[in-house]
Design an enzyme around this catalytic site. Structure first.
Site, PDB file in Angstrom:
ATOM      1  N   ASN A  78      28.884  98.252  76.583  1.00 10.95           N
ATOM      2  CA  ASN A  78      29.451  96.977  76.998  1.00 10.95           C
ATOM      3  C   ASN A  78      28.890  96.328  78.261  1.00 10.95           C
ATOM      4  O   ASN A  78      28.622  97.127  79.170  1.00 10.95           O
ATOM      5  CB  ASN A  78      31.009  96.821  76.893  1.00 10.95           C
ATOM      6  CG  ASN A  78      31.551  97.942  77.764  1.00 10.95           C
ATOM      7  OD1 ASN A  78      31.139  98.799  78.111  1.00 10.95           O
ATOM      8  ND2 ASN A  78      32.970  97.816  78.099  1.00 10.95           N
ATOM      9  N   VAL A  79      28.592  94.842  78.141  1.00  5.12           N
ATOM     10  CA  VAL A  79      28.273  94.260  79.168  1.00  5.12           C
ATOM     11  C   VAL A  79      28.982  93.181  79.463  1.00  5.12           C
ATOM     12  O   VAL A  79      29.135  91.991  78.883  1.00  5.12           O
ATOM     13  CB  VAL A  79      26.647  93.871  78.983  1.00  5.12           C
ATOM     14  CG1 VAL A  79      26.160  92.780  80.173  1.00  5.12           C
ATOM     15  CG2 VAL A  79      25.665  94.980  78.635  1.00  5.12           C
ATOM     16  N   GLU A  80      29.825  93.066  80.712  1.00  9.93           N
ATOM     17  CA  GLU A  80      30.918  92.040  80.952  1.00  9.93           C
ATOM     18  C   GLU A  80      30.347  90.996  81.586  1.00  9.93           C
ATOM     19  O   GLU A  80      28.880  90.994  82.078  1.00  9.93           O
ATOM     20  CB  GLU A  80      31.901  92.602  81.418  1.00  9.93           C
ATOM     21  CG  GLU A  80      32.592  93.653  80.638  1.00  9.93           C
ATOM     22  CD  GLU A  80      33.909  94.305  81.107  1.00  9.93           C
ATOM     23  OE1 GLU A  80      34.321  94.128  82.351  1.00  9.93           O
ATOM     24  OE2 GLU A  80      34.776  94.907  80.341  1.00  9.93           O
TER      25      GLU A  80
ATOM     26  N   CYS B  38      30.948  93.278  73.950  1.00  3.58           N
ATOM     27  CA  CYS B  38      31.064  94.671  73.470  1.00  3.58           C
ATOM     28  C   CYS B  38      29.858  95.603  73.290  1.00  3.58           C
ATOM     29  O   CYS B  38      28.904  95.235  72.825  1.00  3.58           O
ATOM     30  CB  CYS B  38      31.898  94.990  72.079  1.00  3.58           C
ATOM     31  SG  CYS B  38      33.586  94.154  72.182  1.00  3.58           S
TER      32      CYS B  38
ATOM     33  N   GLU C 196      29.031  97.388  70.617  1.00  5.84           N
ATOM     34  CA  GLU C 196      28.605  97.264  69.395  1.00  5.84           C
ATOM     35  C   GLU C 196      27.488  95.924  69.455  1.00  5.84           C
ATOM     36  O   GLU C 196      26.666  96.120  68.587  1.00  5.84           O
ATOM     37  CB  GLU C 196      29.641  97.238  68.500  1.00  5.84           C
ATOM     38  CG  GLU C 196      30.503  98.100  68.308  1.00  5.84           C
ATOM     39  CD  GLU C 196      31.623  98.292  69.174  1.00  5.84           C
ATOM     40  OE1 GLU C 196      31.708  97.754  70.512  1.00  5.84           O
ATOM     41  OE2 GLU C 196      32.615  98.965  69.042  1.00  5.84           O
TER      42      GLU C 196
ATOM     43  N   CYS D 213      36.844  97.270  68.152  1.00  8.56           N
ATOM     44  CA  CYS D 213      37.492  95.874  67.717  1.00  8.56           C
ATOM     45  C   CYS D 213      37.292  95.299  66.690  1.00  8.56           C
ATOM     46  O   CYS D 213      36.351  95.428  66.014  1.00  8.56           O
ATOM     47  CB  CYS D 213      37.404  95.061  69.034  1.00  8.56           C
ATOM     48  SG  CYS D 213      35.883  93.933  68.939  1.00  8.56           S
TER      49      CYS D 213
ATOM     50  N   CYS E 228      33.935  93.545  66.189  1.00 14.02           N
ATOM     51  CA  CYS E 228      32.688  94.561  65.975  1.00 14.02           C
ATOM     52  C   CYS E 228      32.899  95.339  64.590  1.00 14.02           C
ATOM     53  O   CYS E 228      31.770  95.555  64.275  1.00 14.02           O
ATOM     54  CB  CYS E 228      32.983  95.546  67.309  1.00 14.02           C
ATOM     55  SG  CYS E 228      32.443  94.789  68.716  1.00 14.02           S
TER      56      CYS E 228
HETATM   57  N1  THU Z   1      35.022  96.849  73.897  1.00  9.30           N
HETATM   58  C1  THU Z   1      33.955  97.536  73.680  1.00  9.30           C
HETATM   59  O1  THU Z   1      32.809  97.543  73.925  1.00  9.30           O
HETATM   60  N2  THU Z   1      33.918  97.487  72.009  1.00  9.30           N
HETATM   61  C2  THU Z   1      35.160  97.754  71.575  1.00  9.30           C
HETATM   62  O2  THU Z   1      35.042  97.936  70.107  1.00  9.30           O
HETATM   63  C3  THU Z   1      36.544  97.652  72.012  1.00  9.30           C
HETATM   64  C4  THU Z   1      36.305  96.968  73.369  1.00  9.30           C
HETATM   65  C5  THU Z   1      34.785  96.552  75.466  1.00  9.30           C
HETATM   66  C6  THU Z   1      35.233  95.092  75.701  1.00  9.30           C
HETATM   67  C7  THU Z   1      35.440  95.147  77.102  1.00  9.30           C
HETATM   68  O3  THU Z   1      34.284  95.007  77.994  1.00  9.30           O
HETATM   69  C8  THU Z   1      36.380  96.566  77.555  1.00  9.30           C
HETATM   70  O4  THU Z   1      35.988  97.283  76.358  1.00  9.30           O
HETATM   71  C9  THU Z   1      37.681  96.349  77.677  1.00  9.30           C
HETATM   72  O5  THU Z   1      38.193  95.657  76.506  1.00  9.30           O
END
Ligand code: THU
Length: 139
Positions: free
Chosen positions: A52-54, A63, A65, A96, A99
């Site tokens: 994940n890259v926020e 996410c 994915e 999620c 994804c």
């Molecule tokens: N996140 C994912 O990368 N994949 C998922 O399927 C669930 C959530 C990440 C998004 C966010 O950066 C962090 O988890 C907290 O929600």
């Protein structure tokens, strides 16, 4: 160690889990503090990963994915045979909702998914999905 499963023949989920854990260490998650790593096996035998890259604009964070399907395309395209993703503890999490749709787009004939509850399929996680074939079925 290899951990092939009779439920998902030819899929080494132990190797896939290691790849997901390695990818998780590359995550950029300063806002949630929740790094995620994802890994998938393609139908033609490649292992691809994502993290994940926020973003400071929270809603545009990506996410793991999202990065993974980008890697799929960048490394030759094709479809997915197996997938898993993990959190900072290395524990399995389920993708999620958004994804699940991303994965559905690229699912091979069967896309096996390992979660904390065991091994399921993309249809198990996203029943009655809307997908590419639905776009062909209009009058
Ligand atoms: N996140 C994912 O990368 N994949 C998922 O399927 C669930 C959530 C990440 C998004 C966010 O950066 C962090 O988890 C907290 O929600």
């Amino acid at each position: 160690m290899s951990e092939t499963s009779s439920i998902a023949p030819g899929v080494d989920f132990a190797a896939l889990t290691s790849a997901a854990r390695e990818a998780m260490t590359r995550a950029y998650a300063p806002y949630s503090g929740y790094p995620v790593g994802a890994a998938a096996l393609t139908e033609d035998g490649r292992t691809i990963t994502g993290c994940n890259v926020e973003n400071a604009s929270y809603g545009v964070g990506l996410c793991a994915e999202c990065a993974l399907v980008g890697q799929l395309q960048l490394t030759g395209g094709g479809t997915l045979r197996a997938f898993t993703c993990v959190n900072a503890d290395g524990d399995y999490i389920t993708p999620c909702g958004r994804c699940r749709q991303l994965l559905y787009e690229f699912a091979g004939e069967t896309l096996w998914i390992k979660t904390a509850a065991g091994i399921t399929t993309i249809e198990g996680l996203l029943p009655e999905a809307f997908g590419p074939r639905d776009l062909e079925n209009i009058a």
